[in-house]
Write a protein that holds these residues in place. Structure first.
Motif, PDB file in Angstrom:
ATOM      1  N   GLY A 106     -72.438  61.095 -27.531  1.00 16.04           N
ATOM      2  CA  GLY A 106     -72.654  60.891 -28.957  1.00 16.04           C
ATOM      3  C   GLY A 106     -71.848  61.792 -29.851  1.00 16.04           C
ATOM      4  O   GLY A 106     -71.813  61.586 -31.071  1.00 16.04           O
ATOM      5  N   ALA A 107     -71.185  62.812 -29.281  1.00 20.18           N
ATOM      6  CA  ALA A 107     -70.345  63.681 -30.099  1.00 20.18           C
ATOM      7  C   ALA A 107     -69.069  62.960 -30.523  1.00 20.18           C
ATOM      8  O   ALA A 107     -68.481  63.261 -31.566  1.00 20.18           O
TER       9      ALA A 107
ATOM     10  N   ALA B 152     -72.579  52.528 -31.328  1.00 21.93           N
ATOM     11  CA  ALA B 152     -71.267  52.925 -31.848  1.00 21.93           C
ATOM     12  C   ALA B 152     -70.903  54.343 -31.441  1.00 21.93           C
ATOM     13  O   ALA B 152     -69.903  54.879 -31.911  1.00 21.93           O
ATOM     14  N   HIS B 153     -71.686  54.929 -30.551  1.00 21.83           N
ATOM     15  CA  HIS B 153     -71.377  56.265 -30.049  1.00 21.83           C
ATOM     16  C   HIS B 153     -70.883  56.191 -28.613  1.00 21.83           C
ATOM     17  O   HIS B 153     -71.117  55.209 -27.903  1.00 21.83           O
ATOM     18  N   LEU B 154     -70.208  57.250 -28.183  1.00 23.99           N
ATOM     19  CA  LEU B 154     -69.505  57.250 -26.907  1.00 23.99           C
ATOM     20  C   LEU B 154     -70.053  58.307 -25.960  1.00 23.99           C
ATOM     21  O   LEU B 154     -70.543  59.351 -26.398  1.00 23.99           O
TER      22      LEU B 154
ATOM     23  N   ARG C 215     -78.552  51.795 -26.225  1.00 29.04           N
ATOM     24  CA  ARG C 215     -79.929  51.901 -26.713  1.00 29.04           C
ATOM     25  C   ARG C 215     -80.607  50.564 -26.464  1.00 29.04           C
ATOM     26  O   ARG C 215     -80.104  49.522 -26.918  1.00 29.04           O
ATOM     27  N   ASN C 216     -81.710  50.578 -25.710  1.00 29.36           N
ATOM     28  CA  ASN C 216     -82.432  49.354 -25.365  1.00 29.36           C
ATOM     29  C   ASN C 216     -81.508  48.322 -24.715  1.00 29.36           C
ATOM     30  O   ASN C 216     -81.611  47.111 -24.973  1.00 29.36           O
ATOM     31  N   GLY C 217     -80.604  48.812 -23.896  1.00 28.62           N
ATOM     32  CA  GLY C 217     -79.723  47.924 -23.157  1.00 28.62           C
ATOM     33  C   GLY C 217     -78.512  47.432 -23.915  1.00 28.62           C
ATOM     34  O   GLY C 217     -77.695  46.688 -23.362  1.00 28.62           O
ATOM     35  N   ARG C 218     -78.375  47.839 -25.168  1.00 29.67           N
ATOM     36  CA  ARG C 218     -77.242  47.386 -25.979  1.00 29.67           C
ATOM     37  C   ARG C 218     -76.324  48.557 -26.314  1.00 29.67           C
ATOM     38  O   ARG C 218     -76.767  49.700 -26.441  1.00 29.67           O
TER      39      ARG C 218
END
Length: 435
Positions: A303-304, A292-294, A286-289
């Motif tokens: 994200g699952a 904690a999702h895969l 998100r925004n280049g960073r």
């Protein structure tokens, strides 16, 4: 995929026709056989240092599928896939990075101080233990001072959850996962890099790599109050030579690892495998960073967080990234023409992509039940076993429990290891080891 030109195909066909006419067509071309008339081609020769006839079997693979052999049935480059930790290197580069992150205070306090945001599988007991140990040390989003005396209890709790899947008091740290597609503790490491960029994580991994390669074999390091954390890593010379030989022979060589993507990218440079041929656990961004999702694979959406490069997940990611299979089909065994000819691994986490290899499967013996059951059963004659190249394990004194508990099912229950025809593999004796 690299395809032969029409001219190259005609040349190869002409060579094959001449060989047939002379009655000399063989399965593998001679080492110095030219890939095209008038061209010089020398098949790479592997260095010594292998167990039994493994060097000869691997050389036969190169001779048969390498670019010097004009009789290759496929026009595409043959694919070879290696696991990383304890297959290409001794010890675990994920562990090395985790220990470096803890010693250097690079893990961030999660949003709202809620550790369940770092893993959907984290138990309430683990989340509470982490909040108690780490909560007062930093605001949400800020790095935790785990390398300081004040942060040592937090480092100890993080290290316990990561390394033992339990809190310091022994409570289970994770629950509710599919045991054939994800290992929550493995997934937790990339999830703990949230807030950093991939480039920054590569920098952390590079620093850890420098330390671990410089440290003497057997080095222990202090992480939190623990002084027994492994502090060294070494490349296996034999595997580096094998990868180099395969590449020179025209193989498309890939790495598939259950360590974080940026971390393995850094280490893979040491064996000549570029980042675009590395498949590790991949975060969403998100925004280049990193978040904690895969990233997902097959039927699993981003994200699952239910599938990583682990057992059946490795098959999915290899099918997706190497062979271009998309959607749920990536979770299935592909036709032989869309599978790797060679695979190498050391753990039950590698079993699916090893079984998918069509020509040869190299197992580094670390006494893992399902893997060794299948390798020693060797029902199709395509498995070879080698002791660990550094600090090899002694012979396992009891047979592998193949007929009873060698297999772990999706829900975590143990059962017998079965062949492709569903017959049960009998218990196997450990027979490839170092005295």
């Amino acid at each position: 995929m690299t395809r032969l030109s029409p001219t190259r195909r005609l040349q190869a066909a002409a060579v094959a026709a001449a060989a047939i006419a002379a009655g000399t067509l063989v399965a593998a071309a001679p080492a110095a056989q030219a890939a095209r008339p008038g061209a010089h081609c020398t098949t790479p020769k592997l260095a010594a240092g292998w167990y039994g006839d493994n060097q000869a079997r691997l050389q036969q693979l190169i001779d048969q599928y390498g670019s010097c052999n004009p009789y290759r049935p496929s026009r595409e480059k043959p694919v070879a896939v290696f696991d990383w930790d304890n297959t290409v290197v001794k010890n675990d580069v994920g562990d090395a990075t985790m220990f470096w992150l803890l010693r250097n205070g690079k893990i961030r306090q999660p949003a709202g101080g809620d550790w369940t945001t770092t893993s959907r599988y984290l138990t309430p007991a683990a989340a509470q233990a982490l909040a108690t140990a780490c909560g007062p040390l930093a605001r949400p989003g800020a790095p935790l001072p785990t390398g300081t005396p004040a942060g040592a209890p937090c480092a100890d709790e993080l290290n316990a959850v990561y390394g033992t899947a339990a809190t310091r008091t022994g409570a289970a740290a994770f629950a509710g996962w599919d045991h054939r597609t994800i290992e929550p503790a493995y997934a937790w490491l990339p999830q703990l890099t949230q807030g950093w960029t991939a480039s920054e994580v590569r920098g952390f991994a590079a620093a850890a790599r420098t330390e671990n390669l410089a440290a003497p074999v057997g080095t222990k390091q202090q992480v939190g109050t623990t002084t027994t954390a492994t502090g060294w890593v070494r490349y296996y010379d034999q595997q580096r030579d094998l990868i180099k030989g395969l590449q020179k022979a025209g193989f498309d060589v890939w790495i598939s690892s259950a360590s974080p993507q940026p971390v393995v990218e850094v280490w893979a440079q040491g064996v000549g495998v570029k980042a675009d041929h590395v498949i590790g656990i991949r975060n969403t961004t998100r925004n280049g960073r990193l978040t904690a999702h895969l990233q997902g694979c097959g039927s699993v959406k981003d994200g699952a967080d239910t599938m990583i490069t682990y057992i059946d997940g490795k098959r999915c990611w290899i099918n997706k990234e190497v062979f271009g299979v998309r959607g749920p089909a990536a979770e299935k065994v592909q036709p032989a023409s869309r599978r790797q000819v060679f695979a190498a691994g050391d753990s039950d986490t590698d079993i699916s992509f090893l079984r998918d290899a069509t020509a040869l499967r190299l197992v580094v013996n670390r006494n893992k039940n399902e893997l060794m059951c299948r390798a020693y059963d060797n029902s199709d004659g395509k498995w070879i076993v080698n002791p660990m190249f550094i600090e090899p394990k002694k012979q396992k004194t009891s047979p592998y429990p193949c007929s009873t508990t060698g297999y772990t099912d999706h829900d975590g229950t143990a059962g017998p290891v079965r062949r492709g025809d569903t017959s049960v593999i009998p218990d196997q004796t450990d027979s490839v080891f170092s005295n």
